[in-house]
Design a protein around this motif. Structure first.
Motif, PDB file in Angstrom:
ATOM      1  N   GLY A   1     129.569  62.334  70.316  1.00 18.26           N
ATOM      2  CA  GLY A   1     128.286  62.984  70.026  1.00 18.26           C
ATOM      3  C   GLY A   1     128.256  63.742  68.712  1.00 18.26           C
ATOM      4  N   ASP A   2     129.273  63.540  67.884  1.00 14.82           N
ATOM      5  CA  ASP A   2     129.361  64.277  66.624  1.00 14.82           C
ATOM      6  C   ASP A   2     128.869  63.411  65.461  1.00 14.82           C
ATOM      7  N   ALA A   3     127.573  63.118  65.459  1.00 11.11           N
ATOM      8  CA  ALA A   3     126.994  62.311  64.382  1.00 11.11           C
ATOM      9  C   ALA A   3     127.052  63.055  63.049  1.00 11.11           C
TER      10      ALA A   3
ATOM     11  N   LEU B   1     131.149  63.007  56.392  1.00  5.51           N
ATOM     12  CA  LEU B   1     132.203  62.201  55.785  1.00  5.51           C
ATOM     13  C   LEU B   1     131.607  61.273  54.724  1.00  5.51           C
ATOM     14  N   GLY B   2     130.479  60.651  55.036  1.00 12.45           N
ATOM     15  CA  GLY B   2     129.828  59.777  54.066  1.00 12.45           C
ATOM     16  C   GLY B   2     129.407  60.505  52.815  1.00 12.45           C
TER      17      GLY B   2
ATOM     18  N   LEU C   1     130.001  53.754  58.026  1.00 14.50           N
ATOM     19  CA  LEU C   1     129.420  55.018  58.472  1.00 14.50           C
ATOM     20  C   LEU C   1     127.899  54.911  58.594  1.00 14.50           C
ATOM     21  N   LEU C   2     127.270  54.305  57.589  1.00 14.10           N
ATOM     22  CA  LEU C   2     125.818  54.161  57.630  1.00 14.10           C
ATOM     23  C   LEU C   2     125.392  53.273  58.793  1.00 14.10           C
ATOM     24  N   ARG C   3     126.094  52.178  58.991  1.00 12.30           N
ATOM     25  CA  ARG C   3     125.759  51.291  60.106  1.00 12.30           C
ATOM     26  C   ARG C   3     125.970  51.977  61.458  1.00 12.30           C
ATOM     27  N   LEU C   4     127.011  52.791  61.561  1.00 10.66           N
ATOM     28  CA  LEU C   4     127.249  53.532  62.806  1.00 10.66           C
ATOM     29  C   LEU C   4     126.019  54.350  63.189  1.00 10.66           C
ATOM     30  N   LEU C   5     125.500  55.083  62.217  1.00 12.68           N
ATOM     31  CA  LEU C   5     124.368  55.966  62.485  1.00 12.68           C
ATOM     32  C   LEU C   5     123.064  55.196  62.649  1.00 12.68           C
ATOM     33  N   ALA C   6     122.888  54.166  61.832  1.00 15.47           N
ATOM     34  CA  ALA C   6     121.597  53.489  61.792  1.00 15.47           C
ATOM     35  C   ALA C   6     121.411  52.449  62.891  1.00 15.47           C
ATOM     36  N   THR C   7     122.500  51.917  63.440  1.00 11.91           N
ATOM     37  CA  THR C   7     122.349  50.864  64.451  1.00 11.91           C
ATOM     38  C   THR C   7     122.646  51.338  65.865  1.00 11.91           C
ATOM     39  N   ASN C   8     123.168  52.540  66.011  1.00 16.13           N
ATOM     40  CA  ASN C   8     123.425  53.069  67.355  1.00 16.13           C
ATOM     41  C   ASN C   8     122.247  53.930  67.805  1.00 16.13           C
TER      42      ASN C   8
ATOM     43  N   GLY D   1     119.386  61.701  67.373  1.00 16.99           N
ATOM     44  CA  GLY D   1     120.334  62.450  66.546  1.00 16.99           C
ATOM     45  C   GLY D   1     120.986  61.580  65.491  1.00 16.99           C
ATOM     46  N   ASN D   2     121.232  60.324  65.837  1.00 13.52           N
ATOM     47  CA  ASN D   2     121.819  59.401  64.871  1.00 13.52           C
ATOM     48  C   ASN D   2     120.841  59.099  63.741  1.00 13.52           C
ATOM     49  N   VAL D   3     119.565  58.996  64.066  1.00 16.07           N
ATOM     50  CA  VAL D   3     118.548  58.772  63.040  1.00 16.07           C
ATOM     51  C   VAL D   3     118.524  59.944  62.066  1.00 16.07           C
ATOM     52  N   VAL D   4     118.506  61.148  62.592  1.00 14.52           N
ATOM     53  CA  VAL D   4     118.460  62.345  61.744  1.00 14.52           C
ATOM     54  C   VAL D   4     119.647  62.378  60.791  1.00 14.52           C
ATOM     55  N   GLN D   5     120.820  62.065  61.303  1.00 15.13           N
ATOM     56  CA  GLN D   5     122.010  62.118  60.454  1.00 15.13           C
ATOM     57  C   GLN D   5     122.054  60.959  59.460  1.00 15.13           C
ATOM     58  N   ALA D   6     121.561  59.817  59.846  1.00 10.96           N
ATOM     59  CA  ALA D   6     121.478  58.697  58.898  1.00 10.96           C
ATOM     60  C   ALA D   6     120.558  59.048  57.736  1.00 10.96           C
ATOM     61  N   LEU D   7     119.444  59.675  58.053  1.00 11.86           N
ATOM     62  CA  LEU D   7     118.507  60.087  57.007  1.00 11.86           C
ATOM     63  C   LEU D   7     119.119  61.176  56.126  1.00 11.86           C
TER      64      LEU D   7
END
Length: 375
Positions: free
Chosen positions: A32-34, A40-41, A65-72, A76-82
């Motif tokens: 849960g640590d997005a 890191l990115g 890293l980007l794919r991790l956030l954007a495809t999962n 919360g993952n969306v917010v961190q990807a952005l």
């Protein structure tokens, strides 16, 4: 956390394999640590992203890293990807295109509404709107997205010309499937698609005069320009005025008389085929070429691939530049469309071969687009 990130950043150039770094990021996201993944990115981009030729380790890890956030899934993952792609260390136009495609494929529209109020560039928002349209999302009815999508403030943007809903000619576009480990997409090239009808070769061929201008050639080539600019592709885009109307039976023979480079020695010496196809199939081929790219590139992604496909379709059909998409579609449906293929030396005949021809409603204009690429 900061110490762990700095250790990874410092040791990255010496790594022979980056899979252990991937695993660290995978575990953190599973916990849960997005934010760690985004941090890191950003740290890696600050250290290596601005180099003229970034080290391969950086490119591989950052993409993961980007794919991790954007495809999962998960807001919360969306917010961190952005946050990752909007940071000053990272932000760039082409990355916005890629990120929008990833996000639209991996998250429901309601999770993506945050992009229109939080950290996101106007370029990413414009791309995201049309990536969602391509996936059948009613963006004009989606809370959090509709207000931005229908606002007149971005209509000057190149993508602002595109309709905010899929047209009939677009059907259900073939879109890439993304995962953390990679992506896949269909390649609807060649004239042997299901639903096409063979055209008999005729004898009567009216004389032709070439009317191609550099501007017209560029517009016709819009969907495949990336093949030549970023890969090993060749393009032939030409328009001819015919002295008399050409009928369906005469189109194959007419193509052979135009001295097209792509059809040199085709016919008696070399296998050659022409088949009728609907404009929907022509658009599908153009969109795949534009959005997915050729042998050595990734194309323009969905939003700009959609725009390029419309630009090529419009000029092939003879629609006036700048007319609304509805007028382009109406004109395209009035034209007769054909796919052609030939075993000539011009075509690479590997996987990326396109041959399209359009005949105007009155039969006096014939436009051709041929493209080929190889690895």
């Amino acid at each position: 956390m900061a110490d762990r990130i700095q250790k990874i950043v410092k040791e990255l150039p010496a790594l022979k394999s980056v899979t252990d770094v991937w695993k660290v990021a995978d575990r953190r996201l599973a916990q849960g640590d997005a934010a760690f993944v985004a941090d890191l990115g950003i740290a890696l981009a600050g250290a290596y992203g601005s180099e003229p030729r970034p080290i391969w380790q950086y490119g591989s890890v950052f993409d993961h890293l980007l794919r991790l956030l954007a495809t999962n899934p998960g807001p919360g993952n969306v917010v961190q990807a952005l946050r990752l792609v909007s940071s000053t260390e990272v932000a760039q136009r082409e990355l916005d295109h890629y990120t929008a495609s990833l996000l639209a494929s991996g998250h429901p529209a309601e999770e993506l509404a945050v992009a229109f109020t939080g950290n996101a560039s106007e370029e990413l928002r414009a791309c995201l709107v049309h990536e969602l349209v391509l996936r059948g999302v009613a963006v004009t009815e989606t809370p959090g997205i509709a207000g931005w999508a229908t606002s007149p403030h971005w209509k000057h943007h190149p993508l602002g010309w595109l309709p905010l809903a899929l047209s009939d000619v677009e059907g259900q576009p073939d879109l890439p499937s993304y995962s953390t480990r990679g992506s896949s997409h269909s390649m609807p090239y060649g004239p042997s698609e299901n639903g096409r009808v063979a055209v008999e070769r005729g004898a009567h061929v009216p004389s032709a005069e070439e009317t191609t201008t550099p501007a017209v050639a560029k517009r016709i080539s819009a969907a495949v320009a990336n093949w030549a600019e970023e890969s090993n592709g060749r393009i032939e885009a030409r328009v001819f005025g015919l002295a008399a109307p050409v009928d369906a039976e005469s189109v194959p023979s007419a193509l052979l008389t135009l001295e097209l480079q792509c059809l040199k020695d085709a016919g008696r010496k070399t296998a050659f085929s022409v088949v009728a196809c609907p404009p929907d199939q022509a658009w599908r081929v153009l969109f795949a070429a534009a959005s997915s790219g050729g042998a050595y590139n990734s194309g323009a992604r969905g939003a700009y691939g959609r725009l390029a496909a419309w630009q090529s379709l419009a000029c092939l059909a003879g629609a006036a530049e700048g007319v609304p998409a509805e007028a382009v579609e109406a004109r395209a449906r009035e034209c007769a469309w054909y796919g052609f293929d030939a075993a000539t030396k011009w075509f690479e005949r590997v996987a990326w071969d396109i041959g399209l021809a359009s005949v105007s409603p009155e039969g006096r204009r014939l436009a051709v687009l041929a493209a080929t690429d190889t690895d």
